[in-house]
Design a protein around this motif. Sequence first.
Motif: not given
Length: 383
Positions: A308-312, A314, A360, A379, A381
């Motif tokens: 995922c983006e941001p990686e956190a 994931t 998210y 991506p 949010q």
Amino acid sequence: MALVHGSATADATAGALHALIIGVGGYPFLSGGSAEKKLPDLHDFGNPGQLTSPPRSALAWVEAILDGRITWRLPIGSVDLLVSPAPTTDDPEFPAADYEVPTHNAIVTAFEGWRLRCDSHPDNVALFVFIGHGLQAVDTLVLPADFGERGSNPWPQAFNMTKTRKGFERNAAKTQLFVVDACRTMPMAVIESPDAGVPALAVPKTRQTVRWETDLTIYAASNGERAHGPHRAPSYLTQALLAGLRGGSARQHRNAWRVSTNSLAYSLSELMRIVGARHGQRVLPFNTGVEDWLVQVVEPTADLHVGCEPEAATASADLSWHHDKHPSRVREVRSAEQWVVQAVPAGFCRVEANFPEGDYESEPKPLFVDPPKVDQLIPVQPT
């Protein structure tokens, strides 16, 4: 006989693949060899010894060519194989068979027959593979099985591959593939004699006409560096190239998947990483001329790395992969690391990241998968 497939004379009415595969593992006159009298001053040559990977590599090449796992664009015209196994104490499980040993004279003879077959039709594909000991002087040198037999002046028994490749350019085969799977180290012997007059298998001429249209020449190591292979297993370069030809280098062409000279060269570094090449081995592919497709693949696959983006995000995502013609796959255990989905079919698919805790939100990500590997960050949010 070195010829394991095809006829010693080529059918000049149509193009075909003609391969010469050489794997040198047993060196009687080098360290650990069977000969009582060894090459003098072995340390000046880097103390080369017996090798278990090249014979296995040579057999892997022939098996892959002949067993149908690689569907070449052209019919297989001929396959030459020369192998010298390492001593049985080094590789006791090497398959027992009567292979022609790649001595200096045997290589010269096999090369000449192969050269003539390649020269018989312009549509031929010429494939030359050498796996064994090599050195780097002014040019790249490779060592046949009987290197060192002549004592203090062994250089006439080596082969200059740089000049051989140059000399072969006047061969009629429009597609020429050369693989030199050997070290290119620079021990004291080549520093003291950087241009010792090592002969070439095909001698270049000043006014020769270059007849190839496609040239892919691959060296397993950079100048001054080593090539590597696992003990009693095919070399990393052999594994990478065969994986590429089996589909790891495939690219879509209209409704078909093909491996071309360009795609094979382009994907080689990634394929080396996938097969686990170590020690920072740097492969050098020289891809010149017109792109030519070599192999057609029915359904290539690739490794897909999804995060995922941001990686956190994931770590808290339920990741999944979806394809219209195949069952979906779902990550079973959450982790902060990217999810590695092995052997997914190449082509269009989609990946999703769902968050049951609602921290998210995201939408499915359409994706086109090209072998051998794809990295994809979805991506997302924060809610």
